[in-house]
Enzyme design. Structure first.
Site, PDB file in Angstrom:
ATOM      1  N   CYS A  50       0.728  -1.224  -0.024  1.00  0.00           N
ATOM      2  CA  CYS A  50      -0.095  -0.047   0.130  1.00  0.00           C
ATOM      3  C   CYS A  50       0.757   1.285  -0.018  1.00  0.00           C
ATOM      4  O   CYS A  50       0.468   2.382  -0.391  1.00  0.00           O
ATOM      5  CB  CYS A  50      -0.764   0.033   1.129  1.00  0.00           C
ATOM      6  SG  CYS A  50       0.116  -0.237   2.820  1.00  0.00           S
ATOM      7  N   ASN A  51       2.147   1.021   0.500  1.00  0.00           N
ATOM      8  CA  ASN A  51       2.723   2.289   0.546  1.00  0.00           C
ATOM      9  C   ASN A  51       4.093   2.384  -0.578  1.00  0.00           C
ATOM     10  O   ASN A  51       4.749   3.355  -0.581  1.00  0.00           O
ATOM     11  CB  ASN A  51       3.737   2.345   1.834  1.00  0.00           C
ATOM     12  CG  ASN A  51       2.582   2.793   2.992  1.00  0.00           C
ATOM     13  OD1 ASN A  51       1.656   3.799   2.756  1.00  0.00           O
ATOM     14  ND2 ASN A  51       2.868   2.203   4.415  1.00  0.00           N
ATOM     15  N   ARG A  52       4.189   1.335  -1.391  1.00  0.00           N
ATOM     16  CA  ARG A  52       5.286   1.498  -2.281  1.00  0.00           C
ATOM     17  C   ARG A  52       5.201   0.140  -3.223  1.00  0.00           C
ATOM     18  O   ARG A  52       4.557  -0.659  -3.107  1.00  0.00           O
ATOM     19  CB  ARG A  52       6.721   1.064  -1.627  1.00  0.00           C
ATOM     20  CG  ARG A  52       7.043  -0.644  -1.201  1.00  0.00           C
ATOM     21  CD  ARG A  52       8.323  -0.816  -0.431  1.00  0.00           C
ATOM     22  NE  ARG A  52       8.227   0.149   0.806  1.00  0.00           N
ATOM     23  CZ  ARG A  52       9.401   0.980   1.055  1.00  0.00           C
ATOM     24  NH1 ARG A  52       9.976   1.386  -0.019  1.00  0.00           N
ATOM     25  NH2 ARG A  52       9.290   1.589   2.248  1.00  0.00           N
ATOM     26  N   GLN A 112       5.892  -6.152   9.051  1.00  0.00           N
ATOM     27  CA  GLN A 112       5.091  -6.786   7.868  1.00  0.00           C
ATOM     28  C   GLN A 112       5.701  -6.629   6.619  1.00  0.00           C
ATOM     29  O   GLN A 112       5.815  -7.645   5.748  1.00  0.00           O
ATOM     30  CB  GLN A 112       3.572  -6.062   7.691  1.00  0.00           C
ATOM     31  CG  GLN A 112       2.740  -6.287   8.826  1.00  0.00           C
ATOM     32  CD  GLN A 112       2.725  -5.398   9.983  1.00  0.00           C
ATOM     33  OE1 GLN A 112       3.771  -4.496   9.897  1.00  0.00           O
ATOM     34  NE2 GLN A 112       2.173  -5.928  11.115  1.00  0.00           N
ATOM     35  N   ALA A 186     -16.074  -2.615  15.520  1.00  0.00           N
ATOM     36  CA  ALA A 186     -15.254  -3.508  14.618  1.00  0.00           C
ATOM     37  C   ALA A 186     -14.589  -2.941  13.740  1.00  0.00           C
ATOM     38  O   ALA A 186     -14.589  -3.146  12.303  1.00  0.00           O
ATOM     39  CB  ALA A 186     -16.145  -4.812  13.914  1.00  0.00           C
ATOM     40  N   GLY A 187     -14.340  -1.542  13.774  1.00  0.00           N
ATOM     41  CA  GLY A 187     -13.703  -0.568  12.612  1.00  0.00           C
ATOM     42  C   GLY A 187     -12.231  -0.968  12.788  1.00  0.00           C
ATOM     43  O   GLY A 187     -11.761  -2.010  13.111  1.00  0.00           O
ATOM     44  N   MET A 189      -9.576   0.482  13.728  1.00  0.00           N
ATOM     45  CA  MET A 189      -8.680   0.593  14.795  1.00  0.00           C
ATOM     46  C   MET A 189      -8.707  -1.006  15.864  1.00  0.00           C
ATOM     47  O   MET A 189      -7.816  -1.470  16.034  1.00  0.00           O
ATOM     48  CB  MET A 189      -8.866   1.690  15.721  1.00  0.00           C
ATOM     49  CG  MET A 189      -7.887   1.882  16.999  1.00  0.00           C
ATOM     50  SD  MET A 189      -6.371   2.207  16.315  1.00  0.00           S
ATOM     51  CE  MET A 189      -6.811   4.220  15.917  1.00  0.00           C
TER      52      MET A 189
END
Length: 428
Positions: A50-52, A112, A186-187, A189
């Site tokens: 998601c970031n790269r 991760q 159950a969001g 966070m």
């Protein structure tokens, strides 16, 4: 061939551009399978999170890799080049090690990314587009990441809300395998809270959410690792006493867990201690709950303070990790140079053996012709010495003519040392 990395990440490109160059595993698998037939770019690994999105490749030049990344995603090369970072050889190795170690992540030290890089390598191997050389670089990067994790504190301090709640539970309770956890809402966070606690081996997780659909999705995501029960939101108070750890993050404008609810739950639990974490703003849990004996209540500000301290410790540990990575990069590059030199040395030895064979054949001819053995041996030694030392003499002559005198000095010093070592008597 050089080792290149080209990519975009959270520092160089917007979310919109990162979305355009991102690959899902299914699409990437198909693309890599086709790439195996490519004549000039068929030794590569693609890391996409998601970031790269990054392409690691053995290639003739960086433009080949840039063209592939742009054309594969239907983006103008000139537009993409404005946001792409590129590294070559030693810098590329260093970047890969930093990525695998979590030193280049948005969340410093996050674990991760190592698994994501390993998955990327595995996908490329399945497509049979990873050479032995490229695989060695990645395996060494994994070794570096393991060293960073085990020998520095860069990943040992919680720096996210979800992980912090899980770590807090381990501090309050010594036996996580006996804990029952309740997540109220159950969001995103609380989903992270539930996943972290499930990974840590708690006994059971109760999911209390207003909508059943979201609760069911979260339950499905964690049910393989932990027992799960979904509770109707209007029965929250009735089930409080079952939970050792409660994490609440509803987004409600009003408190959903009252002082009386917790006091009643404590009595039902025979005052067995409870950890309550209020991640909501406005708060979900009545602050007066903190006055009850046996209840540990933490709010967002409490956790943020811990996270800030931990992040500062991670940054300090990252300095040590960067030094370690630099040393490991040097080691790998040195190993590669020695390996590459092995071929040159082998070729040089073959030439020496050939020269020796030629001179020996000539000497035998002279001996057969009846010439003096002493004279033949003297000529043999002289001719062989001249031929073997000719390349060294040429190197010294060229180095002496070089503008930088250090070339000659370095060669002279090393040759002197080699000859001195050869003249030393060998012990038997």
């Amino acid at each position: 061939m050089s080792f290149f990395v080209l990519g975009v990440n959270h520092q160089t490109a917007s979310v919109e551009l990162r979305e355009r160059v991102a690959f899902n595993p299914e699409r990437l698998k198909d693309l890599l399978a086709v790439q195996r037939q490519h004549q000039s770019l068929n030794d590569m690994v693609v890391v996409s999170t998601c970031n790269r999105t990054e392409v690691y490749a053995m290639a003739e030049n960086a433009e080949m890799v840039l063209d592939w990344l742009a054309h594969t995603n239907g983006i103008d090369v000139k537009q993409l080049s404005k946001h792409v970072y590129r590294y070559e050889d030693t810098q590329a190795v260093s970047h890969l090690m930093r990525v695998a170690s979590g030193l280049d992540s948005l969340m410093l030290g996050e674990p991760q990314i190592l698994g994501q890089v390993k998955t990327a390598l595995s996908l490329a191997k399945d497509a049979e587009i990873v050479s032995q050389n490229l695989n060695q670089i990645f395996e060494y990067a994994f070794y570096a990441a393991k060293r960073v994790r085990s020998e520095t504190a860069v990943g040992s301090h919680a720096v996210s809300m979800g992980y912090s709640v899980a770590q807090l539970a381990l501090q309050v309770f010594s036996q996580p395998e006996k804990l029952t956890v309740m997540v109220v809402a159950a969001g995103e966070m609380n989903s992270l809270v539930a996943k972290h606690l499930a990974e840590m081996g708690v006994a059971k997780i109760l999911i209390c959410n207003r909508g059943q659909e979201r609760a069911a999705i979260l339950a499905q995501e964690i049910t393989a690792r932990v027992e799960v029960e979904i509770i109707p939101f209007d029965e929250l108070a009735q089930h409080l006493h079952h939970a050792d750890v409660i994490s609440s993050c509803t987004g409600s404008l009003h408190q959903v867990i009252s002082f009386i609810d917790v006091k009643t739950a404590l009595k039902k639990r025979r005052y067995k201690q409870m950890l309550m974490v209020d991640l909501a703003v406005p708060r979900d849990i009545d602050p007066k709950v903190e006055t009850l004996d046996g209840v540990y209540l933490y709010g967002v500000d409490d956790l943020q303070s811990v996270i800030d301290d931990n992040l500062a410790q991670r940054r300090q540990a990252a300095v040590e990790a960067e030094v370690m990575v630099n040393k490991l990069v040097t080691q790998l590059v040195t190993q590669q140079k020695v390996h590459e030199a092995g071929g040159t040395i082998s070729h040089y030895r073959e030439q020496g053996e050939q020269l020796s064979h030629e001179e020996l054949s000539l000497a035998l001819e002279h001996l057969t012709a009846g010439e003096s053995p002493e004279k033949v041996l003297e000529n043999f030694a002289h001719r062989l010495t001249q031929k073997l030392l000719h390349p060294t003499s040429m190197l010294l002559r060229n180095a002496a003519q070089h503008e930088d005198p250090s070339h000659f000095e370095w060669l002279q010093e090393n040759l002197d040392e080699i000859f001195q070592n050869q003249r030393k008597p060998k012990s038997h």
